[in-house]
Design a protein around this motif. Structure first.
Motif, PDB file in Angstrom:
ATOM      1  N   PHE A 149       0.880  -1.168   0.000  1.00 18.07           N
ATOM      2  CA  PHE A 149       0.000   0.000   0.000  1.00 18.07           C
ATOM      3  C   PHE A 149       0.915   1.214   0.000  1.00 18.07           C
ATOM      4  O   PHE A 149       1.555   1.522   0.996  1.00 18.07           O
ATOM      5  CB  PHE A 149      -0.906  -0.019   1.236  1.00 18.07           C
ATOM      6  N   LEU A 150       1.004   1.859  -1.169  1.00 19.14           N
ATOM      7  CA  LEU A 150       2.045   2.884  -1.331  1.00 19.14           C
ATOM      8  C   LEU A 150       1.587   4.266  -0.901  1.00 19.14           C
ATOM      9  O   LEU A 150       2.296   5.243  -1.096  1.00 19.14           O
ATOM     10  CB  LEU A 150       2.534   2.917  -2.779  1.00 19.14           C
ATOM     11  N   GLY A 151       0.381   4.344  -0.325  1.00 18.38           N
ATOM     12  CA  GLY A 151      -0.061   5.633   0.197  1.00 18.38           C
ATOM     13  C   GLY A 151      -1.252   6.185  -0.549  1.00 18.38           C
ATOM     14  O   GLY A 151      -1.927   5.466  -1.292  1.00 18.38           O
ATOM     15  N   THR A 152      -1.496   7.463  -0.329  1.00 17.27           N
ATOM     16  CA  THR A 152      -2.741   8.055  -0.816  1.00 17.27           C
ATOM     17  C   THR A 152      -2.496   9.304  -1.652  1.00 17.27           C
ATOM     18  O   THR A 152      -1.445   9.929  -1.582  1.00 17.27           O
ATOM     19  CB  THR A 152      -3.646   8.449   0.372  1.00 17.27           C
ATOM     20  N   ILE A 153      -3.511   9.615  -2.427  1.00 22.66           N
ATOM     21  CA  ILE A 153      -3.561  10.853  -3.202  1.00 22.66           C
ATOM     22  C   ILE A 153      -4.727  11.648  -2.622  1.00 22.66           C
ATOM     23  O   ILE A 153      -5.820  11.112  -2.470  1.00 22.66           O
ATOM     24  CB  ILE A 153      -3.850  10.542  -4.687  1.00 22.66           C
ATOM     25  N   ASN A 160       3.416   3.819  11.444  1.00 20.01           N
ATOM     26  CA  ASN A 160       3.039   3.420  10.080  1.00 20.01           C
ATOM     27  C   ASN A 160       2.558   4.619   9.268  1.00 20.01           C
ATOM     28  O   ASN A 160       1.405   4.703   8.887  1.00 20.01           O
ATOM     29  CB  ASN A 160       1.969   2.332  10.118  1.00 20.01           C
ATOM     30  N   ARG A 161       3.469   5.546   9.019  1.00 18.68           N
ATOM     31  CA  ARG A 161       3.126   6.689   8.181  1.00 18.68           C
ATOM     32  C   ARG A 161       3.432   6.341   6.738  1.00 18.68           C
ATOM     33  O   ARG A 161       4.521   5.921   6.407  1.00 18.68           O
ATOM     34  CB  ARG A 161       3.947   7.916   8.602  1.00 18.68           C
ATOM     35  N   LEU A 162       2.445   6.501   5.877  1.00 20.57           N
ATOM     36  CA  LEU A 162       2.642   6.183   4.466  1.00 20.57           C
ATOM     37  C   LEU A 162       2.676   7.483   3.664  1.00 20.57           C
ATOM     38  O   LEU A 162       2.145   8.501   4.097  1.00 20.57           O
ATOM     39  CB  LEU A 162       1.501   5.288   3.968  1.00 20.57           C
ATOM     40  N   PRO A 163       3.311   7.432   2.501  1.00 23.17           N
ATOM     41  CA  PRO A 163       3.382   8.651   1.685  1.00 23.17           C
ATOM     42  C   PRO A 163       1.983   9.168   1.336  1.00 23.17           C
ATOM     43  O   PRO A 163       1.051   8.384   1.172  1.00 23.17           O
ATOM     44  CB  PRO A 163       4.104   8.182   0.420  1.00 23.17           C
ATOM     45  N   TYR A 164       1.864  10.468   1.236  1.00 23.38           N
ATOM     46  CA  TYR A 164       0.602  11.050   0.753  1.00 23.38           C
ATOM     47  C   TYR A 164       0.963  12.151  -0.235  1.00 23.38           C
ATOM     48  O   TYR A 164       1.987  12.827  -0.093  1.00 23.38           O
ATOM     49  CB  TYR A 164      -0.233  11.602   1.905  1.00 23.38           C
TER      50      TYR A 164
END
Ligand SMILES: [Zn+2]
Ligand SMILES: [Zn+2]
Length: 425
Positions: free
Chosen positions: A259-263, A325-329
């Protein structure tokens, strides 16, 4: 493979939505926007399921694709190529209005399902409790959200249940007007079945990192689109093989490899970001609201409190890096809005549409242009002003006016008058 998914949208069976929310146009716009997996929305509606069964066919496990006969010619020739083909994933949003612990609760939930069989079981359960599922693609039920989750799990262990846009004041699990203060108060012993929450249009990931009680949940972004053109304004980036199970597992695990993050659109653009009174022309940030005892300095009545305020009230964390667990946004501005600012005419005008079509036809999908395409390539093929605009957007060097009390905010990339003396390309 890397792909983008937008799992919560609506169909033309939902009230106040575009007639173009059909499988054909969702497929067409998914290609232009670069959205590979599109939630169907509205699977509780028998009319929509009938239409879907007619127009889509099974593809990978739990996913469907538009049948060949229904594919419409894209107004943008590039997207008639097979490489842009899309998938559908059965999804729905359900509105629960009920009383719990002495208060009226109004909560929206998104449910994903892997097949029509599951969907029809859920429909039947809703009919059995007297629910009206035919008048609105997003049905309103007098059913406790926890019971709804239980009912969906009875239909299939493999459903995926997501509390929708969790900070919206009126219709969400943490909403200030009719929600709860914790996810557990709503779902009790079934909380372990909730592994993700939807951040909604008025918040982005970092705002949610302020609350440690959300650390266990993967933060999802979906567009909640009411017209096909809004597809992907918020979305998720996956890195898995295509299938329903892979997508759900990527979300469940929240693994940064899958899960590479959100837009997300800039949350400040949302209509309930800050506090205030639209009619009084009064905009307050949460601190100012606190200092004014929650009252409007102009009319002395309670201000409408926005999502930032609500998050601050429930937050327990200042150093956001404490969330592990911070993912790119990625904060985006829809391409038509960027073009609209450059040419200084409305985003729905013919001029903007023509330029938009030319740009995506020459450069690729909207999400590719906004997120990935080298700035130099944009510069060479679409002009230096657009290239600069997109660079500023990617670097978050933007000019923000926050939304409040039902009024949308605006995000601009150029200062007033900055473009006056520059030749538009
Ligand atoms: Zn909703
Ligand atoms: Zn006022």
């Amino acid at each position: 493979m890397k792909f983008i998914g937008d799992l919560h949208i609506h169909s033309h069976f939902s009230l106040a939505t575009s007639k173009q929310l059909t499988p054909e146009y969702l497929d067409m716009w998914g290609k232009i926007k670069g959205i590979k997996v599109i939630g169907t929305g509205d699977f509780t509606h028998p009319g929509w399921i009938k239409e879907l069964k007619e127009k889509i066919e099974p593809a990978e496990q739990g996913l469907y694709k538009l049948k060949k006969d229904y594919i419409v010619d894209s107004p943008i020739p590039r997207f008639n190529s097979m490489e842009y083909d899309t998938r559908f994933l059965l999804s729905a949003e359900i509105s629960s209005i009920y009383k719990k612990n002495g208060k009226v609760r109004k909560i929206h939930s998104v449910v994903l399902a892997q097949d029509f069989e599951t969907v029809e079981k859920i429909q039947q359960s809703l009919i059995n409790i007297g629910g009206n599922i035919t008048s609105d693609g997003r049905p309103i039920l007098g059913l406790d959200a926890k019971k709804l989750l239980e009912m969906c799990l009875e239909a299939s262990e493999n459903i995926f249940f997501i509390p929708a846009h969790i900070w919206t004041p009126w219709f969400s699990v943490l909403g200030s007007k009719s929600g709860f203060d914790t996810i557990e108060e709503c779902f009790e012993d079934l909380t372990p079945h909730i592994s993700a929450i939807e951040t909604g249009l008025s918040t982005n990931a970092p705002m949610n990192w302020m609350c440690s009680f959300l650390d266990d949940f993967t933060l999802l972004s979906n567009s909640d689109a009411h017209s096909p053109e809004k597809l992907g304004r918020n979305a998720n980036i996956f890195n898995t093989d295509l299938s329903y199970n892979n997508i759900c597992n990527a979300i469940k695990s929240g693994s940064p490899d899958k899960f590479l993050g959100t837009i997300d659109m800039y949350p400040q653009e949302g209509k309930y970001y800050y506090d205030g009174h639209r009619k009084c022309g009064v905009l307050l940030n949460p601190m100012e609201t606190l200092h004014n005892n929650g009252l409007c300095p102009k009319c002395n009545r309670n201000v409408t409190v926005g999502v930032m305020n609500r998050i601050v009230q429930l937050s327990d964390r200042e150093d956001l890096s404490n969330r592990k667990n911070r993912l790119p946004y990625h904060s985006i501005i829809p391409l038509k809005e960027i073009i609209s600012e450059i040419v200084d005419v409305g985003p729905n005008s013919k001029t903007v549409t023509r330029q938009y079509n030319d740009i995506v036809n020459s450069l690729g999908t909207e999400s590719e242009i906004l997120l990935n395409l080298p700035i130099e390539e944009i510069n060479n093929r679409a002009g230096e002003i657009l290239a600069e605009a997109i660079q500023r957007m990617r670097e978050q060097k933007v000019i923000i006016s926050e939304g409040f009390d039902g009024q949308f905010g605006t995000i601009k990339v150029f200062q007033n008058g900055e473009l006056k003396n520059r030749k538009l390309s």
